[in-house]
Design a protein around this motif. Structure first.
Motif, PDB file in Angstrom:
ATOM      1  N   GLY A 284      13.166 -15.051  15.281  1.00 32.90           N
ATOM      2  CA  GLY A 284      13.529 -14.932  13.875  1.00 32.90           C
ATOM      3  C   GLY A 284      13.903 -16.254  13.236  1.00 32.90           C
ATOM      4  O   GLY A 284      14.328 -16.282  12.076  1.00 32.90           O
ATOM      5  N   GLY A 285      13.769 -17.351  13.989  1.00 30.13           N
ATOM      6  CA  GLY A 285      14.033 -18.668  13.433  1.00 30.13           C
ATOM      7  C   GLY A 285      15.499 -19.015  13.308  1.00 30.13           C
ATOM      8  O   GLY A 285      15.879 -19.832  12.461  1.00 30.13           O
ATOM      9  N   GLU A 286      16.340 -18.433  14.150  1.00 27.34           N
ATOM     10  CA  GLU A 286      17.770 -18.703  14.058  1.00 27.34           C
ATOM     11  C   GLU A 286      18.327 -19.098  15.418  1.00 27.34           C
ATOM     12  O   GLU A 286      17.719 -18.834  16.464  1.00 27.34           O
ATOM     13  N   ASP A 287      19.473 -19.734  15.396  1.00 24.32           N
ATOM     14  CA  ASP A 287      20.201 -20.011  16.627  1.00 24.32           C
ATOM     15  C   ASP A 287      20.835 -18.702  17.082  1.00 24.32           C
ATOM     16  O   ASP A 287      21.652 -18.125  16.359  1.00 24.32           O
ATOM     17  N   PRO A 288      20.471 -18.190  18.265  1.00 20.33           N
ATOM     18  CA  PRO A 288      20.971 -16.868  18.665  1.00 20.33           C
ATOM     19  C   PRO A 288      22.461 -16.835  18.971  1.00 20.33           C
ATOM     20  O   PRO A 288      23.064 -15.758  18.973  1.00 20.33           O
ATOM     21  N   GLU A 289      23.076 -17.979  19.217  1.00 19.91           N
ATOM     22  CA  GLU A 289      24.440 -17.979  19.733  1.00 19.91           C
ATOM     23  C   GLU A 289      25.457 -17.402  18.754  1.00 19.91           C
ATOM     24  O   GLU A 289      26.439 -16.783  19.161  1.00 19.91           O
ATOM     25  N   ARG A 290      25.231 -17.600  17.478  1.00 19.61           N
ATOM     26  CA  ARG A 290      26.193 -17.080  16.501  1.00 19.61           C
ATOM     27  C   ARG A 290      26.254 -15.555  16.559  1.00 19.61           C
ATOM     28  O   ARG A 290      27.338 -14.965  16.577  1.00 19.61           O
ATOM     29  N   TYR A 291      25.094 -14.923  16.598  1.00 18.80           N
ATOM     30  CA  TYR A 291      25.082 -13.462  16.658  1.00 18.80           C
ATOM     31  C   TYR A 291      25.532 -12.974  18.032  1.00 18.80           C
ATOM     32  O   TYR A 291      26.203 -11.938  18.144  1.00 18.80           O
ATOM     33  N   GLN A 292      25.188 -13.715  19.063  1.00 20.59           N
ATOM     34  CA  GLN A 292      25.652 -13.348  20.397  1.00 20.59           C
ATOM     35  C   GLN A 292      27.175 -13.376  20.473  1.00 20.59           C
ATOM     36  O   GLN A 292      27.791 -12.514  21.110  1.00 20.59           O
ATOM     37  N   GLN A 293      27.778 -14.352  19.829  1.00 22.73           N
ATOM     38  CA  GLN A 293      29.234 -14.410  19.807  1.00 22.73           C
ATOM     39  C   GLN A 293      29.805 -13.182  19.109  1.00 22.73           C
ATOM     40  O   GLN A 293      30.805 -12.603  19.558  1.00 22.73           O
ATOM     41  N   TRP A 294      29.167 -12.766  18.022  1.00 25.40           N
ATOM     42  CA  TRP A 294      29.630 -11.568  17.319  1.00 25.40           C
ATOM     43  C   TRP A 294      29.507 -10.336  18.218  1.00 25.40           C
ATOM     44  O   TRP A 294      30.411  -9.490  18.246  1.00 25.40           O
ATOM     45  N   LEU A 295      28.423 -10.226  18.967  1.00 20.50           N
ATOM     46  CA  LEU A 295      28.246  -9.092  19.873  1.00 20.50           C
ATOM     47  C   LEU A 295      29.359  -9.050  20.923  1.00 20.50           C
ATOM     48  O   LEU A 295      29.909  -7.981  21.217  1.00 20.50           O
ATOM     49  N   LEU A 296      29.695 -10.204  21.480  1.00 24.11           N
ATOM     50  CA  LEU A 296      30.774 -10.236  22.467  1.00 24.11           C
ATOM     51  C   LEU A 296      32.112  -9.892  21.824  1.00 24.11           C
ATOM     52  O   LEU A 296      32.957  -9.221  22.444  1.00 24.11           O
ATOM     53  N   GLU A 297      32.308 -10.329  20.601  1.00 25.10           N
ATOM     54  CA  GLU A 297      33.548  -9.977  19.896  1.00 25.10           C
ATOM     55  C   GLU A 297      33.651  -8.466  19.696  1.00 25.10           C
ATOM     56  O   GLU A 297      34.748  -7.891  19.778  1.00 25.10           O
ATOM     57  N   GLN A 298      32.519  -7.816  19.437  1.00 25.92           N
ATOM     58  CA  GLN A 298      32.537  -6.358  19.271  1.00 25.92           C
ATOM     59  C   GLN A 298      32.886  -5.667  20.580  1.00 25.92           C
ATOM     60  O   GLN A 298      33.626  -4.678  20.602  1.00 25.92           O
ATOM     61  N   ALA A 299      32.343  -6.178  21.681  1.00 22.48           N
ATOM     62  CA  ALA A 299      32.682  -5.603  22.988  1.00 22.48           C
ATOM     63  C   ALA A 299      34.180  -5.706  23.243  1.00 22.48           C
ATOM     64  O   ALA A 299      34.822  -4.744  23.702  1.00 22.48           O
ATOM     65  N   ALA A 300      34.749  -6.874  22.937  1.00 23.24           N
ATOM     66  CA  ALA A 300      36.191  -7.060  23.125  1.00 23.24           C
ATOM     67  C   ALA A 300      36.984  -6.147  22.202  1.00 23.24           C
ATOM     68  O   ALA A 300      37.982  -5.533  22.611  1.00 23.24           O
ATOM     69  N   GLN A 301      36.533  -6.040  20.960  1.00 23.96           N
ATOM     70  CA  GLN A 301      37.261  -5.214  20.000  1.00 23.96           C
ATOM     71  C   GLN A 301      37.188  -3.736  20.378  1.00 23.96           C
ATOM     72  O   GLN A 301      38.165  -2.997  20.213  1.00 23.96           O
ATOM     73  N   ILE A 302      36.046  -3.311  20.889  1.00 24.10           N
ATOM     74  CA  ILE A 302      35.916  -1.910  21.294  1.00 24.10           C
ATOM     75  C   ILE A 302      36.870  -1.606  22.443  1.00 24.10           C
ATOM     76  O   ILE A 302      37.627  -0.626  22.400  1.00 24.10           O
ATOM     77  N   TRP A 303      36.845  -2.445  23.501  1.00 28.71           N
ATOM     78  CA  TRP A 303      37.728  -2.141  24.623  1.00 28.71           C
ATOM     79  C   TRP A 303      39.201  -2.299  24.249  1.00 28.71           C
ATOM     80  O   TRP A 303      40.010  -1.398  24.495  1.00 28.71           O
ATOM     81  N   ASN A 304      39.567  -3.430  23.665  1.00 33.37           N
ATOM     82  CA  ASN A 304      40.978  -3.655  23.339  1.00 33.37           C
ATOM     83  C   ASN A 304      41.479  -2.650  22.310  1.00 33.37           C
ATOM     84  O   ASN A 304      42.603  -2.144  22.413  1.00 33.37           O
ATOM     85  N   GLY A 305      40.637  -2.354  21.309  1.00 34.47           N
ATOM     86  CA  GLY A 305      41.034  -1.374  20.303  1.00 34.47           C
ATOM     87  C   GLY A 305      41.181   0.007  20.897  1.00 34.47           C
ATOM     88  O   GLY A 305      42.137   0.738  20.598  1.00 34.47           O
ATOM     89  N   PHE A 306      40.227   0.390  21.745  1.00 31.77           N
ATOM     90  CA  PHE A 306      40.318   1.686  22.417  1.00 31.77           C
ATOM     91  C   PHE A 306      41.586   1.773  23.254  1.00 31.77           C
ATOM     92  O   PHE A 306      42.327   2.764  23.196  1.00 31.77           O
TER      93      PHE A 306
END
Length: 420
Positions: A284-306
């Motif tokens: 898609g012509g983008e640096d994947p790391e920014r979105y990958q960081q967001w995905l990991l943040e969601q994983a953390a938020q799901i577990w910690n929030g749960f």
């Protein structure tokens, strides 16, 4: 009688005879019917008023076989009754994240439910790189409420036991037992391997004693630990989402099982999206790391929030009832120690189940579009190997991880490794 899915004319005629549907759709003289099922299990239709398309519903009909395979894999159509019951139970506990059921027909094994027309399947949104700001908060709320209020921590013992009996879902549990915990780890004809996946990676799934023992432990837990009512198949294709709302759909695999199975399933899918983003982001012509960081943040938020929300519900329940699960405990030190122990075990279970889910999506029958849509065979194999390495770490080291942050650090380390 041989099963035939309702065609557009038959479905239209049927819906005209359902008062609740007529009230929702208005004038039913002209209805648009579109079949949109993904081909795995059921027939799914979008039905709308031709003159007022915003008036719409979803209709699901369950055939007596696994649609992905065909009539050679028979299934009882009573599974639709399990899905309806689960949707109604989860909807009562967490209505902001569960679609409404308007009508159910046990003879036709059919149900009519809320059409989430302004929402997108989460898997599709993640592949497109869309950021959903409320995802972690919403899913952690859903998990906390459904898993706590259907467990012995809230229900009276006799009520829980009756609920376990009513939710027995043997056929669909058998699918999970086979396709998630058994077939991927043996030379089974249902397995499917990408052309460039190294044979060494496949062999490791079959021969690593530590891995096979860990998977067997998770299979045992799945089959024997009736902790709470589970969705049973909580992947990113079972979530509808937009910027403001999140809905969990398709709980036909619902049964009473280990809490970590639902939590692990959604985390596994986020991690599959994380590793596959290296391809989809660059294409898609983008640096994947920014979105990958967001995905990991969601994983953390799901577990910690749960974890936080589940514990708050637990403490509140014991405060209201003036009774601790462990019995009399005036200063609550022992109760709090037990809660800590409980959540640590649940965290380890969650990681183990996530590992199993990731592996089956790489080598098993039912895969995920994030991986299968990668046309470059070498690039796909590289991502698959990383997923398998991470999944093995989740399984074998699940009791050594002390926090979700340690798990995410492991994901970053494996992603950064060069493949031989």
């Amino acid at each position: 009688m041989e099963f035939e899915a309702l065609n557009s004319a038959e479905l239209t005629a049927y819906l005209r005879g359902v008062p609740a549907v007529r009230e929702l759709l208005g004038d039913t003289s002209e209805l648009d019917v579109v079949e949109v099922g993904d081909g795995n299990l059921n027939f799914v239709y979008f039905v709308s008023n031709s003159q007022s398309p915003e008036k719409s519903v979803v209709v699901k009909q369950a055939p007596p076989f696994l649609r992905l395979v065909g009539t050679s894999w028979p299934l009882t159509r009573q599974r639709m009754e399990h899905e309806v019951a689960a949707l109604r139970r989860f909807g009562a506990l967490c209505p902001q994240h569960v679609p409404q059921v308007y009508h159910a027909d046990s003879k036709l094994f059919l149900m009519v439910m809320q059409h989430l027309s302004s929402h997108k399947i989460l898997r599709q949104g993640l592949m497109e790189g869309i950021v959903y700001p409320k995802l972690g908060d919403h899913l952690s709320t859903y998990l906390a409420h459904t898993l706590f209020f259907c467990s012995d921590l809230f229900l009276a013992p006799h009520v829980k036991k009756e609920a376990v009996s009513a939710a027995v879902n043997s056929e669909l549990c058998k699918i999970t037992e086979d396709l998630v915990f058994t077939y991927p780890f043996e030379d089974h004809p249902s397995n499917s391997y990408s052309p460039a996946l190294p044979q060494s990676a496949i062999d490791r799934l079959r021969t690593s004693e530590a891995l096979r023992i860990a998977v067997a432990e998770m299979k045992w837990a799945f089959m024997n630990h009736a902790e709470s009512l589970l969705h049973g198949d909580l992947h990113t294709g079972s979530i509808m989402i937009n910027q403001d709302e999140t809905f969990v759909i398709d709980p036909e695999f619902a049964f009473y099982g280990p809490m970590g199975f639902d939590a692990g399933a959604i985390l596994a899918n986020l991690w599959l999206a994380y590793f596959s983003r290296d391809w989809h982001g660059r294409v898609g012509g983008e640096d994947p790391e920014r979105y990958q960081q967001w995905l990991l943040e969601q994983a953390a938020q799901i577990w910690n929030g749960f974890s936080d929300k589940f514990l708050n519900l637990w403490r509140d329940q014991e405060s209201r009832s003036k009774r601790h699960f462990i019995g009399d405990d005036p200063d609550e030190k022992c109760s709090e120690a037990f809660r800590t122990h409980f959540m640590r075990r649940l965290f380890a279970d969650t990681l183990g189940f996530a590992g199993c889910k990731m592996i089956r999506r790489i080598v098993g029958m039912a895969k995920v579009a994030e991986i299968t849509s990668i046309p470059d065979e070498a690039a796909r194999a590289t991502i698959e190997v990383r997923c398998l390495k991470f999944a093995e770490a989740l399984l074998v080291q699940r009791q050594q991880f002390d926090s979700i942050d340690e798990v995410l650090a492991q994901a970053r380390t494996i992603r950064a490794q060069r493949e031989d």
